[in-house]
Design a protein around this motif. Structure first.
Motif, PDB file in Angstrom:
ATOM      1  N   ASN A  14      68.572  67.656  47.542  1.00 15.95           N
ATOM      2  CA  ASN A  14      68.345  68.098  48.926  1.00 15.95           C
ATOM      3  C   ASN A  14      67.090  68.957  49.050  1.00 15.95           C
ATOM      4  O   ASN A  14      66.923  69.681  50.017  1.00 15.95           O
ATOM      5  CB  ASN A  14      69.566  68.851  49.451  1.00 15.95           C
ATOM      6  N   THR A  15      66.204  68.879  48.042  1.00 15.32           N
ATOM      7  CA  THR A  15      64.958  69.656  48.109  1.00 15.32           C
ATOM      8  C   THR A  15      63.897  68.839  48.849  1.00 15.32           C
ATOM      9  O   THR A  15      64.100  67.661  49.160  1.00 15.32           O
ATOM     10  CB  THR A  15      64.432  69.976  46.693  1.00 15.32           C
ATOM     11  N   GLN A 142      76.478  82.367  38.356  1.00 12.94           N
ATOM     12  CA  GLN A 142      75.906  83.531  39.046  1.00 12.94           C
ATOM     13  C   GLN A 142      74.658  84.030  38.316  1.00 12.94           C
ATOM     14  O   GLN A 142      73.689  84.467  38.956  1.00 12.94           O
ATOM     15  CB  GLN A 142      76.938  84.654  39.160  1.00 12.94           C
ATOM     16  N   GLU A 145      71.945  81.896  39.502  1.00 14.69           N
ATOM     17  CA  GLU A 145      71.593  82.315  40.872  1.00 14.69           C
ATOM     18  C   GLU A 145      70.660  83.526  40.840  1.00 14.69           C
ATOM     19  O   GLU A 145      69.664  83.581  41.565  1.00 14.69           O
ATOM     20  CB  GLU A 145      72.853  82.707  41.652  1.00 14.69           C
ATOM     21  N   VAL A 148      67.149  82.658  39.918  1.00 17.04           N
ATOM     22  CA  VAL A 148      66.425  82.099  41.073  1.00 17.04           C
ATOM     23  C   VAL A 148      65.942  83.244  41.965  1.00 17.04           C
ATOM     24  O   VAL A 148      64.774  83.298  42.372  1.00 17.04           O
ATOM     25  CB  VAL A 148      67.317  81.119  41.873  1.00 17.04           C
ATOM     26  N   ARG A 155      65.183  76.426  40.580  1.00 16.20           N
ATOM     27  CA  ARG A 155      66.514  75.845  40.814  1.00 16.20           C
ATOM     28  C   ARG A 155      67.183  75.630  39.462  1.00 16.20           C
ATOM     29  O   ARG A 155      66.533  75.690  38.420  1.00 16.20           O
ATOM     30  CB  ARG A 155      66.407  74.537  41.608  1.00 16.20           C
ATOM     31  N   PRO A 173      77.969  75.120  44.842  1.00 14.93           N
ATOM     32  CA  PRO A 173      77.117  74.589  45.916  1.00 14.93           C
ATOM     33  C   PRO A 173      75.631  74.533  45.609  1.00 14.93           C
ATOM     34  O   PRO A 173      74.906  73.730  46.184  1.00 14.93           O
ATOM     35  CB  PRO A 173      77.404  75.523  47.094  1.00 14.93           C
ATOM     36  N   ASN A 174      75.135  75.375  44.699  1.00 14.34           N
ATOM     37  CA  ASN A 174      73.693  75.408  44.458  1.00 14.34           C
ATOM     38  C   ASN A 174      73.263  74.706  43.179  1.00 14.34           C
ATOM     39  O   ASN A 174      72.116  74.854  42.748  1.00 14.34           O
ATOM     40  CB  ASN A 174      73.189  76.853  44.472  1.00 14.34           C
ATOM     41  N   ALA A 176      71.616  72.036  41.631  1.00 13.49           N
ATOM     42  CA  ALA A 176      70.651  71.098  42.229  1.00 13.49           C
ATOM     43  C   ALA A 176      70.668  69.727  41.586  1.00 13.49           C
ATOM     44  O   ALA A 176      70.307  68.734  42.219  1.00 13.49           O
ATOM     45  CB  ALA A 176      69.237  71.684  42.123  1.00 13.49           C
TER      46      ALA A 176
END
Length: 334
Positions: A14-15, A142, A145, A148, A155, A173-174, A176
């Motif tokens: 979705n990038t 985490q 995350e 990032v 990502r 959810p993240n 990628a």
């Protein structure tokens, strides 16, 4: 005059990034595939990039950083747009156990890759086939995350052994991207995972597309492998998951099935190119990362992107061949 082959691109999840659908797998130029000189490694990378490849996949453990350092060196010699470079972290752990996936260790691995690749921010860091328990530890994700947020990585994703691990990972959810084995000998991901990845707009990176060279059609019962080649020392999973070597298919059986695939390959196309094109028939796939030990192999891989689609009848024949001969050995293991 031969017509130049076009490299096609696909969106990376979705990038807003697009990458070449044939990438460059940089394990072989690091190690565990027999001897590859630095000269050949550089030539292979240059040939891939000259022919439209915009995605390179490496890892901190490939040749203990050799692969990352060669990539960095090649990048310095090439002006213009930098390709998307993905690396991995986690397999430096010894022992390789879930408890090792700590903030301190992951940060140290990423710092080392930043240094090896001579960059201030990594395009993608993938957890490198961690133990299954890691996918049930939100605190590990985490940490990614936070990297990032700190600007160390753009990502993060996962490299998995099993379809179940892939399905669990994309619940975060993240995440990628997911890197996994998918080829004519390993068709299970098409049943459920590819649809889920598309639904969640997760990028799919396909490794071991040629089943460690089996699907080039160049091997036979007497093919000899160097002592430092995993195709000799890891056939039964002695060093890492046996699915990484010949896609987990018994060698002699695989040779037999390759001969049954060969009649389906169109004139003027190599078996390796045909096997890569088969993978690209799956719309859930983002990029395929065959390895290349020299420029000639890199050129051949790149050309697979511009081949015409494989006919539905041939796809059916290959599915039947898989189900009758190969699936009993691999389908429920990974």
């Amino acid at each position: 005059m031969q017509e130049e082959k076009k490299m096609h691109s696909r969106p990376f999840g979705n990038t807003d990034v697009e990458v070449s659908e044939i990438g460059f797998g940089a394990w072989a130029i690091g190690g565990s595939w027999g001897s590859v000189s630095e000269e050949d490694a550089r030539a292979a990378l240059h040939a891939a990039l000259d022919n439209g490849v915009t995605f390179i996949d490496t890892a901190d453990v490939y040749g203990d950083g050799r692969s990352e350092r060669i990539i960095a060196d090649v990048m310095k010699s090439r002006p213009g747009d930098r390709p998307f470079i993905a690396t991995k972290a986690g397999r430096r752990l010894d022992p390789h156990v879930a408890g090792g996936y700590t903030r301190a260790n992951l940060n140290a691995f990423v710092e080392r890759s930043l240094k090896n690749l001579e960059t201030e921010c990594l395009d993608l860091v993938q957890l490198h086939c961690p133990p299954t328990e890691v996918y049930y530890q939100p605190e590990v994700f985490q940490v990614m995350e936070d990297m990032v947020a700190a600007g160390k990585i753009r990502r993060y994703g996962v490299s998995v052994e099993k379809v179940e691990e892939a399905l669990k990972a994309i619940e975060f959810p993240n995440v990628a991207s997911v890197q996994m084995i998918y080829n004519i000998f390993r068709q299970r991901p098409a049943a459920l995972f590819m649809q889920e990845a598309k639904r969640r707009a997760v990028a799919v990176i396909v490794r071991v597309p040629l089943a460690s060279g089996l699907l080039t059609g160049k091997m036979n019962a007497s093919t000899a492998f160097a002592p430092d080649d995993h195709r000799l020392f890891n056939r039964n999973g002695e060093a890492f998951d046996k699915g990484e070597t010949f896609a987990g298919v018994p060698y002699e059986l695989a040779l037999e099935v390759v001969e049954q695939i060969r009649p389906h390959v169109p004139d003027g196309v190599t078996l390796a190119q045909f096997a890569l094109r088969w993978i690209l028939m799956e719309s859930g796939v983002t990029t395929v990362i065959p390895g290349a030990k020299n420029a000639q192999q890199a050129l051949g891989n790149s050309a697979a992107s511009d081949l015409p689609p494989i006919s539905p009848s041939t796809m059916d024949a290959l599915r039947s061949l898989y189900q009758s001969k190969i699936a009993p050995h691999v389908h429920h293991q990974w």
